[in-house]
Design an enzyme around this catalytic site. Structure first.
Site, PDB file in Angstrom:
ATOM      1  N   GLY A   1      88.406  47.059  11.394  1.00 41.40           N
ATOM      2  CA  GLY A   1      87.579  46.632  10.260  1.00 41.40           C
ATOM      3  C   GLY A   1      86.657  47.763   9.839  1.00 41.40           C
TER       4      GLY A   1
ATOM      5  N   ARG B   1      77.290  49.318   1.949  1.00 35.23           N
ATOM      6  CA  ARG B   1      78.241  50.342   1.496  1.00 35.23           C
ATOM      7  C   ARG B   1      78.181  50.398  -0.027  1.00 35.23           C
ATOM      8  NH1 ARG B   1      84.496  49.550   2.861  1.00 35.23           N
ATOM      9  NH2 ARG B   1      85.251  51.549   2.112  1.00 35.23           N
TER      10      ARG B   1
ATOM     11  N   LYS C   1      71.100  32.407  13.686  1.00 41.91           N
ATOM     12  CA  LYS C   1      71.397  33.257  12.529  1.00 41.91           C
ATOM     13  C   LYS C   1      72.082  32.424  11.442  1.00 41.91           C
ATOM     14  CE  LYS C   1      72.567  37.820  11.149  1.00 41.91           C
ATOM     15  NZ  LYS C   1      73.909  38.296  10.821  1.00 41.91           N
TER      16      LYS C   1
ATOM     17  N   ASN D   1      71.322  32.186   7.444  1.00 39.23           N
ATOM     18  CA  ASN D   1      72.346  32.509   6.451  1.00 39.23           C
ATOM     19  C   ASN D   1      72.670  31.299   5.565  1.00 39.23           C
ATOM     20  OD1 ASN D   1      73.862  34.727   8.792  1.00 39.23           O
ATOM     21  ND2 ASN D   1      72.762  35.301   6.961  1.00 39.23           N
TER      22      ASN D   1
ATOM     23  N   ASN E   1      71.812  32.717   1.971  1.00 40.53           N
ATOM     24  CA  ASN E   1      72.949  33.362   1.304  1.00 40.53           C
ATOM     25  C   ASN E   1      73.517  32.598   0.100  1.00 40.53           C
ATOM     26  OD1 ASN E   1      72.422  34.860   3.584  1.00 40.53           O
ATOM     27  ND2 ASN E   1      74.543  35.383   3.960  1.00 40.53           N
TER      28      ASN E   1
ATOM     29  N   ASN F   1      66.929  38.190  -2.090  1.00 41.29           N
ATOM     30  CA  ASN F   1      66.568  37.096  -1.176  1.00 41.29           C
ATOM     31  C   ASN F   1      65.237  36.413  -1.518  1.00 41.29           C
ATOM     32  OD1 ASN F   1      68.858  37.953   0.064  1.00 41.29           O
ATOM     33  ND2 ASN F   1      67.894  38.691   1.936  1.00 41.29           N
TER      34      ASN F   1
ATOM     35  N   SER G   1      74.417  39.538   1.949  1.00 37.48           N
ATOM     36  CA  SER G   1      75.828  39.913   2.065  1.00 37.48           C
ATOM     37  C   SER G   1      76.688  39.046   1.148  1.00 37.48           C
ATOM     38  CB  SER G   1      76.289  39.779   3.515  1.00 37.48           C
ATOM     39  OG  SER G   1      75.971  38.498   4.011  1.00 37.48           O
TER      40      SER G   1
ATOM     41  N   GLU H   1      81.820  34.729   2.876  1.00 33.16           N
ATOM     42  CA  GLU H   1      81.961  34.091   4.186  1.00 33.16           C
ATOM     43  C   GLU H   1      81.441  32.655   4.162  1.00 33.16           C
ATOM     44  OE1 GLU H   1      82.212  37.627   7.298  1.00 33.16           O
ATOM     45  OE2 GLU H   1      80.214  37.444   6.426  1.00 33.16           O
TER      46      GLU H   1
HETATM   47  O1  KPL Z   1      71.860  38.197   7.127  1.00 34.83           O
HETATM   48  C1  KPL Z   1      71.595  38.206   5.945  1.00 34.83           C
HETATM   49  C2  KPL Z   1      72.726  38.423   5.003  1.00 34.83           C
HETATM   50  O2  KPL Z   1      72.534  38.962   3.936  1.00 34.83           O
HETATM   51  O3  KPL Z   1      73.863  38.056   5.376  1.00 34.83           O
HETATM   52  C3  KPL Z   1      70.194  37.946   5.473  1.00 34.83           C
HETATM   53  C4  KPL Z   1      69.328  37.522   6.640  1.00 34.83           C
HETATM   54  C5  KPL Z   1      70.173  36.884   4.428  1.00 34.83           C
HETATM   55  C6  KPL Z   1      69.538  39.200   4.973  1.00 34.83           C
HETATM   56  O4  KPL Z   1      70.000  39.613   3.740  1.00 34.83           O
END
Ligand code: KPL
Length: 297
Positions: A6, A124, A178, A182, A186, A196, A250, A262
């Site tokens: 990856g 990236r 986590k 997210n 997200n 965010n 992300s 995701e």
């Molecule tokens: O882990 C994150 C992501 O973007 O996936 C957070 C905590 C929201 C930070 O941007």
């Protein structure tokens, strides 16, 4: 030799940080690139350098495998290379969310499979440039019984990167913590197409965050995680959103770049868990469906 499967931002961060003469990427099955992988790496101290890493030769067997594919690609990517891996090679999974780690552990319970949870920030901005955007730490823990015995050696191997790495006996608990963040940040950033911090003032967030946290609190109990009040979950989500206020999540970045998100392993995982436990998850379902819809447009 440490092999990395990856070559996204996270894979390239580890590749740039681990000892260069002991690290190689694994090519996608059916691909045999003729040139090594090269990119520019912007380190935390502001220095930029070129990184060039070889591809693992078909005859080489790695001592450790880091899997930094997207959650949705992980099982298929590993299935394609599993026969060429010695059964004792530790496999460290770096996927976001939950669900993909369990799929891999259930597929190969006899292999040493570990999961990682990291707060290292990497992105990236262009195909040949990777930015180490924020210093964090990485926790590693066993997902299968044979992984317990190799945890310390895997932590040591990864710590040779200079990045901070800790052993974690309850890696699922850490992945859940986590996941909460997210799931609460997200999808809102992707749907609102904002950094965010901006979600905190948006009606979509204000109207749904309490319902979302109530669903997650019930699901955590059903998943045998320590009980947490919905208000405590909301507080944690809001603290992280404030601390990373100018970041692009992300998921927002995936949508912006036309990549699969995701969501199926974040709010989608919570919806599936709810179904299996008889717990209603209307807010998670609404967020998952709306983010899935974004990728179709
Ligand atoms: O882990 C994150 C992501 O973007 O996936 C957070 C905590 C929201 C930070 O941007």
């Amino acid at each position: 030799m440490i092999a990395i499967l990856g070559a996204g931002a996270m894979g390239r961060l580890w590749a740039a940080s681990l000892p260069a003469d002991e690290t190689a990427f694994i090519a996608r099955p059916g691909h045999s690139p003729s040139t090594p992988l090269s990119y520019n790496f912007l380190a935390l101290d502001g220095t930029e350098r070129s990184v060039t890493l070889p591809w693992l030769a078909p005859s080489q067997s790695p001592d450790l495998l880091l899997v930094t594919t997207k959650a949705g690609d992980t099982l298929t990517a590993l299935e394609a290379i599993a026969d060429s891996l010695q059964p004792t090679v530790p496999i460290v999974l770096f996927q976001n969310g939950l669900g993909s780690q369990q799929q891999v552990a259930e597929r190969w319970p006899e292999r040493p499979i570990l999961a990682a949870s990291t707060t290292e920030g990497a992105n990236r901005p262009s195909p040949d440039r990777v930015v180490h955007a924020g210093a964090g730490a990485t926790w590693l823990g066993p997902m299968t019984a044979p992984a317990i015995a190799v945890l310390a050696e895997c932590v040591k191997a990864l710590a040779s990167s200079g990045l901070t790495v800790h052993p974690e006996s309850d890696i699922l608990g850490r992945l859940w913590q986590k996941l909460v963040v997210n799931a609460g940040i997200n999808p809102f950033t992707a749907l609102l197409d904002c950094p965010n911090g901006d979600i905190l003032h948006a009606d979509l967030f204000l109207n749904h965050i309490d319902g979302l946290c109530e669903e997650i609190a019930r699901l955590m109990v059903a998943a045998c995680q320590p009980e947490q009040a919905p208000s405590a979950l909301r507080e944690r989500i809001e603290i992280i959103a404030r601390n990373t206020a100018r970041n692009t999540s992300s998921m927002r970045s995936d949508v912006q770049n036309g990549r699969t998100t995701e969501i199926d392993y974040i709010n989608g995982f919570l919806v599936r868990l709810g179904r299996s436990k008889g717990i209603a998850t209307p807010v998670n379902q609404m967020l998952a469906e709306r983010v899935q819809q974004l990728s179709l447009n």
